[in-house]
Write a protein that holds these residues in place. Structure first.
Motif, PDB file in Angstrom:
ATOM      1  N   THR A  37       0.829  -1.202   0.000  1.00 15.66           N
ATOM      2  CA  THR A  37       0.000   0.000   0.000  1.00 15.66           C
ATOM      3  C   THR A  37       0.865   1.254   0.000  1.00 15.66           C
ATOM      4  N   PRO A  56      -5.396  -8.201  -2.457  1.00 13.28           N
ATOM      5  CA  PRO A  56      -5.898  -7.216  -1.481  1.00 13.28           C
ATOM      6  C   PRO A  56      -5.703  -7.657  -0.028  1.00 13.28           C
ATOM      7  N   LEU A  86      -8.451  -0.232   2.050  1.00 15.11           N
ATOM      8  CA  LEU A  86      -7.944  -0.093   0.688  1.00 15.11           C
ATOM      9  C   LEU A  86      -8.842   0.826  -0.119  1.00 15.11           C
ATOM     10  N   ASP A  92      -8.309   3.064  -4.095  1.00 20.66           N
ATOM     11  CA  ASP A  92      -8.056   2.775  -5.504  1.00 20.66           C
ATOM     12  C   ASP A  92      -6.803   1.936  -5.700  1.00 20.66           C
ATOM     13  N   PRO A  93      -6.862   1.019  -6.683  1.00 26.52           N
ATOM     14  CA  PRO A  93      -5.624   0.323  -7.046  1.00 26.52           C
ATOM     15  C   PRO A  93      -4.665   1.324  -7.687  1.00 26.52           C
ATOM     16  N   ARG A 135       1.647  -5.516  -6.456  1.00 24.88           N
ATOM     17  CA  ARG A 135       0.429  -4.749  -6.706  1.00 24.88           C
ATOM     18  C   ARG A 135       0.174  -3.850  -5.511  1.00 24.88           C
ATOM     19  N   TYR A 136      -0.143  -2.585  -5.809  1.00 26.99           N
ATOM     20  CA  TYR A 136      -0.331  -1.584  -4.759  1.00 26.99           C
ATOM     21  C   TYR A 136      -1.732  -1.000  -4.768  1.00 26.99           C
ATOM     22  N   TRP A 137      -2.136  -0.519  -3.598  1.00 21.49           N
ATOM     23  CA  TRP A 137      -3.383   0.217  -3.421  1.00 21.49           C
ATOM     24  C   TRP A 137      -3.116   1.471  -2.607  1.00 21.49           C
ATOM     25  N   ALA A 163      -4.245   3.415   0.473  1.00 19.27           N
ATOM     26  CA  ALA A 163      -4.858   2.876   1.683  1.00 19.27           C
ATOM     27  C   ALA A 163      -4.894   3.953   2.755  1.00 19.27           C
TER      28      ALA A 163
END
Length: 148
Positions: free
Chosen positions: A12, A60, A77, A79-80, A96-98, A100
């Protein structure tokens, strides 16, 4: 996981409204946010909270778990954000990031992370050790601006 298989990880860009003392957040705008960076003593680097997926875990869930483990903070969380690809230990790695938003929690130093710092976005981007992490700060700001 085979030798050529990509390492799958999630993380994140953890943010909160800037603290101004006991009164709480200073303003409810992206100009008043801070981003959490973690210091990993094993690598002596400043990074975003992230880590490998456990067996059967989705991206996620891993992002939430790793953020909690590395920062002590629960998160929600949003938006991606763009994924990051690089080589680690000679193997391809996908993270993969979000975006947060930080919730409650308190950091306690541990074997993986010995410090957490909350910084304004520009300072956070400068402090990050790895160039591939810097665009994620801009992506966070874009995502927050679009939702405002």
């Amino acid at each position: 996981m085979t030798a050529g298989e990509a390492v799958r990880a999630a993380g994140t860009v953890l943010w909160r409204y800037r603290r101004t003392g006991e009164g709480g957040p200073s303003v409810d705008s992206i100009d008043g946010i801070e981003v959490a960076l973690v210091h990993r003593p094993r690598y002596d680097d400043w990074s975003l909270p992230k880590g490998k997926l456990k067996a059967g875990e989705d991206f996620p869930a891993a992002a939430i778990r790793e953020t909690r483990e590395e920062t002590g903070v629960e998160c929600v969380l949003g938006d991606p954000l763009p994924s990051v690809y690089y080589r680690a230990g000679g193997r391809p790695k996908e993270v993969r990031y979000w975006a947060a938003e930080a919730g409650s929690g308190v950091f306690a130093a541990n074997r993986e992370v010995d410090r957490v710092e909350w910084l304004p976005p520009a300072d956070a981007a400068r402090r990050l050790t790895h160039d591939h992490d810097r665009p994620l700060i801009s992506a966070l700001l874009e995502a927050l601006a679009q939702r405002a």
